[in-house]
Write a protein that holds these residues in place. Structure first.
Motif, PDB file in Angstrom:
ATOM      1  N   UNK A 193      -6.665  -9.972 -44.561  1.00  0.00           N
ATOM      2  CA  UNK A 193      -6.016 -10.954 -43.705  1.00  0.00           C
ATOM      3  C   UNK A 193      -5.903 -10.485 -42.254  1.00  0.00           C
ATOM      4  N   UNK A 194      -5.706  -9.188 -42.032  1.00  0.00           N
ATOM      5  CA  UNK A 194      -5.574  -8.718 -40.650  1.00  0.00           C
ATOM      6  C   UNK A 194      -6.915  -8.777 -39.924  1.00  0.00           C
ATOM      7  N   UNK A 195      -8.001  -8.570 -40.647  1.00  0.00           N
ATOM      8  CA  UNK A 195      -9.326  -8.729 -40.037  1.00  0.00           C
ATOM      9  C   UNK A 195      -9.548 -10.183 -39.654  1.00  0.00           C
ATOM     10  N   UNK A 196      -9.165 -11.096 -40.532  1.00  0.00           N
ATOM     11  CA  UNK A 196      -9.295 -12.521 -40.227  1.00  0.00           C
ATOM     12  C   UNK A 196      -8.402 -12.911 -39.060  1.00  0.00           C
ATOM     13  N   UNK A 197      -7.218 -12.338 -39.001  1.00  0.00           N
ATOM     14  CA  UNK A 197      -6.307 -12.612 -37.884  1.00  0.00           C
ATOM     15  C   UNK A 197      -6.932 -12.152 -36.570  1.00  0.00           C
ATOM     16  N   UNK A 198      -7.529 -10.957 -36.591  1.00  0.00           N
ATOM     17  CA  UNK A 198      -8.157 -10.434 -35.376  1.00  0.00           C
ATOM     18  C   UNK A 198      -9.319 -11.329 -34.932  1.00  0.00           C
ATOM     19  N   UNK A 199     -10.143 -11.752 -35.887  1.00  0.00           N
ATOM     20  CA  UNK A 199     -11.264 -12.625 -35.548  1.00  0.00           C
ATOM     21  C   UNK A 199     -10.771 -13.950 -34.974  1.00  0.00           C
ATOM     22  N   UNK A 200      -9.746 -14.500 -35.588  1.00  0.00           N
ATOM     23  CA  UNK A 200      -9.244 -15.809 -35.151  1.00  0.00           C
ATOM     24  C   UNK A 200      -8.480 -15.697 -33.838  1.00  0.00           C
ATOM     25  N   UNK A 201      -7.857 -14.570 -33.599  1.00  0.00           N
ATOM     26  CA  UNK A 201      -7.135 -14.388 -32.336  1.00  0.00           C
ATOM     27  C   UNK A 201      -8.094 -14.371 -31.155  1.00  0.00           C
ATOM     28  N   UNK A 202      -9.322 -13.947 -31.403  1.00  0.00           N
ATOM     29  CA  UNK A 202     -10.300 -13.854 -30.319  1.00  0.00           C
ATOM     30  C   UNK A 202     -10.809 -15.222 -29.882  1.00  0.00           C
ATOM     31  N   UNK A 203     -10.911 -16.175 -30.833  1.00  0.00           N
ATOM     32  CA  UNK A 203     -11.489 -17.476 -30.471  1.00  0.00           C
ATOM     33  C   UNK A 203     -10.688 -18.666 -31.006  1.00  0.00           C
TER      34      UNK A 203
ATOM     35  N   UNK B  49     -23.639 -17.400 -31.740  1.00  0.00           N
ATOM     36  CA  UNK B  49     -23.549 -18.842 -31.526  1.00  0.00           C
ATOM     37  C   UNK B  49     -22.428 -19.204 -30.551  1.00  0.00           C
ATOM     38  N   UNK B  50     -22.612 -20.313 -29.871  1.00  0.00           N
ATOM     39  CA  UNK B  50     -21.526 -20.913 -29.099  1.00  0.00           C
ATOM     40  C   UNK B  50     -20.850 -21.952 -29.976  1.00  0.00           C
ATOM     41  N   UNK B  51     -19.534 -21.892 -30.073  1.00  0.00           N
ATOM     42  CA  UNK B  51     -18.794 -22.802 -30.943  1.00  0.00           C
ATOM     43  C   UNK B  51     -18.877 -24.233 -30.432  1.00  0.00           C
ATOM     44  N   UNK B  52     -19.082 -25.162 -31.394  1.00  0.00           N
ATOM     45  CA  UNK B  52     -19.122 -26.573 -31.044  1.00  0.00           C
ATOM     46  C   UNK B  52     -18.044 -27.383 -31.744  1.00  0.00           C
ATOM     47  N   UNK B  53     -17.242 -26.724 -32.584  1.00  0.00           N
ATOM     48  CA  UNK B  53     -16.169 -27.395 -33.303  1.00  0.00           C
ATOM     49  C   UNK B  53     -14.915 -26.533 -33.277  1.00  0.00           C
ATOM     50  N   UNK B  54     -13.760 -27.156 -33.448  1.00  0.00           N
ATOM     51  CA  UNK B  54     -12.512 -26.432 -33.547  1.00  0.00           C
ATOM     52  C   UNK B  54     -12.019 -25.892 -32.217  1.00  0.00           C
ATOM     53  N   UNK B  55     -10.964 -25.106 -32.304  1.00  0.00           N
ATOM     54  CA  UNK B  55     -10.361 -24.541 -31.097  1.00  0.00           C
ATOM     55  C   UNK B  55     -11.332 -23.649 -30.341  1.00  0.00           C
ATOM     56  N   UNK B  56     -12.215 -22.985 -31.077  1.00  0.00           N
ATOM     57  CA  UNK B  56     -13.170 -22.090 -30.428  1.00  0.00           C
ATOM     58  C   UNK B  56     -14.086 -22.837 -29.474  1.00  0.00           C
ATOM     59  N   UNK B  57     -14.312 -24.124 -29.723  1.00  0.00           N
ATOM     60  CA  UNK B  57     -15.205 -24.900 -28.861  1.00  0.00           C
ATOM     61  C   UNK B  57     -14.676 -24.990 -27.436  1.00  0.00           C
ATOM     62  N   UNK B  58     -13.351 -24.917 -27.267  1.00  0.00           N
ATOM     63  CA  UNK B  58     -12.770 -24.993 -25.930  1.00  0.00           C
ATOM     64  C   UNK B  58     -13.127 -23.774 -25.073  1.00  0.00           C
ATOM     65  N   UNK B  59     -13.544 -22.695 -25.727  1.00  0.00           N
ATOM     66  CA  UNK B  59     -13.894 -21.484 -24.979  1.00  0.00           C
ATOM     67  C   UNK B  59     -15.293 -21.567 -24.382  1.00  0.00           C
TER      68      UNK B  59
ATOM     69  N   UNK C 255     -17.558 -13.210 -34.216  1.00  0.00           N
ATOM     70  CA  UNK C 255     -17.816 -13.684 -35.572  1.00  0.00           C
ATOM     71  C   UNK C 255     -16.799 -14.743 -35.936  1.00  0.00           C
ATOM     72  N   UNK C 256     -17.267 -15.830 -36.522  1.00  0.00           N
ATOM     73  CA  UNK C 256     -16.358 -16.926 -36.849  1.00  0.00           C
ATOM     74  C   UNK C 256     -15.441 -16.559 -38.018  1.00  0.00           C
ATOM     75  N   UNK C 257     -14.123 -16.756 -37.888  1.00  0.00           N
ATOM     76  CA  UNK C 257     -13.196 -16.401 -38.974  1.00  0.00           C
ATOM     77  C   UNK C 257     -13.358 -17.274 -40.208  1.00  0.00           C
ATOM     78  N   UNK C 258     -13.652 -18.575 -40.015  1.00  0.00           N
ATOM     79  CA  UNK C 258     -13.840 -19.444 -41.169  1.00  0.00           C
ATOM     80  C   UNK C 258     -15.056 -19.064 -41.982  1.00  0.00           C
ATOM     81  N   UNK C 259     -16.146 -18.720 -41.310  1.00  0.00           N
ATOM     82  CA  UNK C 259     -17.334 -18.254 -42.015  1.00  0.00           C
ATOM     83  C   UNK C 259     -17.052 -16.947 -42.744  1.00  0.00           C
ATOM     84  N   UNK C 260     -16.175 -16.134 -42.171  1.00  0.00           N
ATOM     85  CA  UNK C 260     -15.832 -14.851 -42.789  1.00  0.00           C
ATOM     86  C   UNK C 260     -15.021 -15.054 -44.061  1.00  0.00           C
ATOM     87  N   UNK C 261     -14.027 -15.933 -44.022  1.00  0.00           N
ATOM     88  CA  UNK C 261     -13.250 -16.192 -45.237  1.00  0.00           C
ATOM     89  C   UNK C 261     -14.132 -16.829 -46.310  1.00  0.00           C
ATOM     90  N   UNK C 262     -15.065 -17.689 -45.901  1.00  0.00           N
ATOM     91  CA  UNK C 262     -15.987 -18.288 -46.870  1.00  0.00           C
ATOM     92  C   UNK C 262     -16.854 -17.211 -47.517  1.00  0.00           C
TER      93      UNK C 262
END
Length: 238
Positions: free
Chosen positions: A43-53, A194-204, A212-219
């Motif tokens: 979970x902390x790895x996922x938190x770190x990934x998601x905190x970045x984007x 990749x450049x994000x095209x969906x979700x909060x990351x797309x705003x970046x 690395x995308x956190x959702x792809x990582x949890x999947x």
């Protein structure tokens, strides 16, 4: 929640027997327990990934959601008697417990998967693949995402394709699960440039590139756990 160090052999499903092409409720329960353990451990790895984007809550959401799934399915009075029932119950729990986008996406996918498998006490790899394909369609519809958008679909889509292709070519469940796990990891790593095209990351915009995308990582963790439950674990890349 404290997670166990390992799973007792009695919790293993029957698909881990070489050459067996059957999935029963014990296999699905073993798999979902392993997913819960993986989400807790990472979970902390996922938190770190998601905190970045993103907003940084993906790891906590996944750990909390699958811990709740484990509690639900381990209740003696609610023990599922079929793979479909187990998946449907897991999906309903995720929808009710997990906030943000990931709860409806994972929850909706699991509920669709469960409905596709029905009430049969055992299903083969081909039917499991059909349910998995339906689950992916639900996830894509709810998230309005396609491969290349830098989302969990980038791991799920190739994993589903690999599982289905292996099953359709005559491979047993363990072989299909191993192929899916390997494809999910490849898809996960492919999100980095990749450049994000969906979700909060797309705003970046361009700033999402290189993460690395956190959702792809949890999947990826979900499919790794499936391979482990099938007795065909894969070795993660460094």
């Amino acid at each position: 929640m404290r997670e166990p160090a390992g799973e007792p052999e009695t919790l293993r499903g029957r698909a881990d027997v070489p050459g067996r092409d059957v999935v029963d409720s014990s296999l699905v329960l073993d798999w979902l327990r392993r997913v819960s353990t993986a989400m807790h451990q990472h979970q902390h790895h996922l938190i770190d990934l998601d905190s970045a984007i993103g907003d940084g809550d993906h790891g906590a959401n996944m750990a909390r959601g699958f811990a709740a799934v484990r509690v639900t399915l381990d209740a003696p009075s609610r023990a599922p008697t079929s793979p479909g029932a187990a998946l449907a119950a897991a999906g309903s729990t995720l929808v009710s417990v997990v906030g943000g986008a990931s709860g409806p996406l994972y929850g909706g996918a699991f509920r669709t998967w469960g409905a596709a498998l029905g009430t049969a006490p055992e299903v083969g790899a081909l039917r499991f693949a059909a349910g998995l394909t339906a689950a992916l369609a639900t996830m894509q519809r709810l998230g309005a995402a396609v491969p290349g958008d830098k989302t969990m679909i980038d791991a799920c889509s190739p994993a589903v394709s690999a599982f289905r292709a292996t099953a359709e070519s005559g491979g047993d469940f363990a072989s299909a699960a191993r192929a899916a796990a390997r494809a999910a990891e490849t898809g996960m790593l492919a999100t980095i440039p990749l450049q994000a095209r969906k979700g909060r990351a797309a705003y970046l915009g361009l700033r999402s590139i290189g993460h690395q995308d956190p959702g792809a990582t949890s999947a990826c963790y979900v499919f790794r756990a499936l391979a482990e439950a099938a007795g065909a674990p894969v070795t993660p890349s460094p």
